[in-house]
Motif scaffolding. Structure first.
Motif, mmCIF file in Angstrom:
data_model
loop_
_atom_site.group_PDB
_atom_site.id
_atom_site.type_symbol
_atom_site.label_atom_id
_atom_site.label_comp_id
_atom_site.label_asym_id
_atom_site.label_seq_id
_atom_site.Cartn_x
_atom_site.Cartn_y
_atom_site.Cartn_z
ATOM 1 N N ALA A 111 -1.405 18.811 -3.239
ATOM 2 C CA ALA A 111 -2.538 18.088 -2.670
ATOM 3 C C ALA A 111 -2.019 16.815 -2.026
ATOM 4 N N GLN A 112 -2.586 16.481 -0.868
ATOM 5 C CA GLN A 112 -2.193 15.244 -0.190
ATOM 6 C C GLN A 112 -3.154 14.135 -0.603
ATOM 7 N N ARG A 113 -2.582 13.005 -1.030
ATOM 8 C CA ARG A 113 -3.415 11.882 -1.459
ATOM 9 C C ARG A 113 -4.206 11.351 -0.262
ATOM 10 N N PRO A 114 -5.523 11.203 -0.423
ATOM 11 C CA PRO A 114 -6.368 10.795 0.705
ATOM 12 C C PRO A 114 -6.207 9.319 1.062
ATOM 13 N N GLU A 115 -6.629 9.000 2.267
ATOM 14 C CA GLU A 115 -6.628 7.613 2.726
ATOM 15 C C GLU A 115 -7.486 6.776 1.783
ATOM 16 N N GLY A 116 -7.086 5.534 1.585
ATOM 17 C CA GLY A 116 -7.830 4.629 0.720
ATOM 18 C C GLY A 116 -7.329 4.598 -0.712
ATOM 19 N N LYS A 117 -6.509 5.572 -1.108
ATOM 20 C CA LYS A 117 -5.924 5.580 -2.446
ATOM 21 C C LYS A 117 -4.490 5.085 -2.354
#
Length: 188
Positions: free
Chosen positions: A77-83
């Motif tokens: 899973a790719q860590r989403p923007e903002g995290k």
């Protein structure tokens, strides 16, 4: 100066990389010094005095799952923007809540993140990562899971890829996740 080294030695195919090797000629994991970012293997670290005290950082316990499909590919899973660490690829999972076992936390996290249902008996532990970040020390057991109910969905807007372990080196990952690739390769 605090010298940090992994508390385990993982023997790998020595032809794959030019990283430092232990006295037996096999690759060992090493950490970067907190102060100087000096690369040091276990043999070198043992020549120095033992650190006087631990880092004092809080320990964060996170459980991770290697969801394996019938072809032997693993879900990243790719860590989403903002995290924190946005854009990096990781094994699905998350922080343990008070009173949770790692397996229970994975059941909860996989339902929240991926929309799939699992049970504690679906997880088989294969290894762990112990990594010091700037403001906490991460301890992360990794579990293999080959059975779940439901179709995987991006419940939190993240991107997914099914990747064979030998191809995971092509994906930028958090530093704590990288040693897990070697452990995963040994079990698949």
């Amino acid at each position: 100066m605090a010298i940090l080294v992994y508390s385990f030695v993982d023997i790998l195919d020595c032809r794959v990389t030019k990283a430092p090797r232990n006295d037996y000629g096999c690759l060992i994991f090493y950490r970067l010094s907190v102060m100087n970012k000096v690369k040091m293997n276990c043999s070198e670290a043992l020549k120095l005095p033992r650190p006087v005290k631990p880092s004092g950082l809080p320990t964060l316990l996170v459980a991770a799952a290697a969801l394996v499909d019938k072809q032997g590919a693993v879900l990243l899973a790719q860590r989403p923007e903002g995290k924190s660490m946005a854009g990096l690829w990781e094994f699905p999972g998350g922080k343990l809540q008070e009173g949770e076992s790692p397996e229970y936390a994975l059941m909860r996290e996989l339902e929240e993140e991926l929309g799939i249902e699992t049970r504690e008996c679906c997880f088989s532990p294969i290894g762990f990562a112990s990594h010091e970040y700037d403001d906490f020390h991460l301890l992360m057991p990794l579990f293999i899971c080959r059975v779940w109910r439901g179709d995987i969905k991006a419940m939190e807007g993240q991107k997914f890829e099914w990747v064979y372990p030998q191809d995971m080196y092509n994906y930028p990952m958090p530093a704590a996740d990288i040693p897990l690739i070697y452990q995963l390769r040994d079990h698949l």
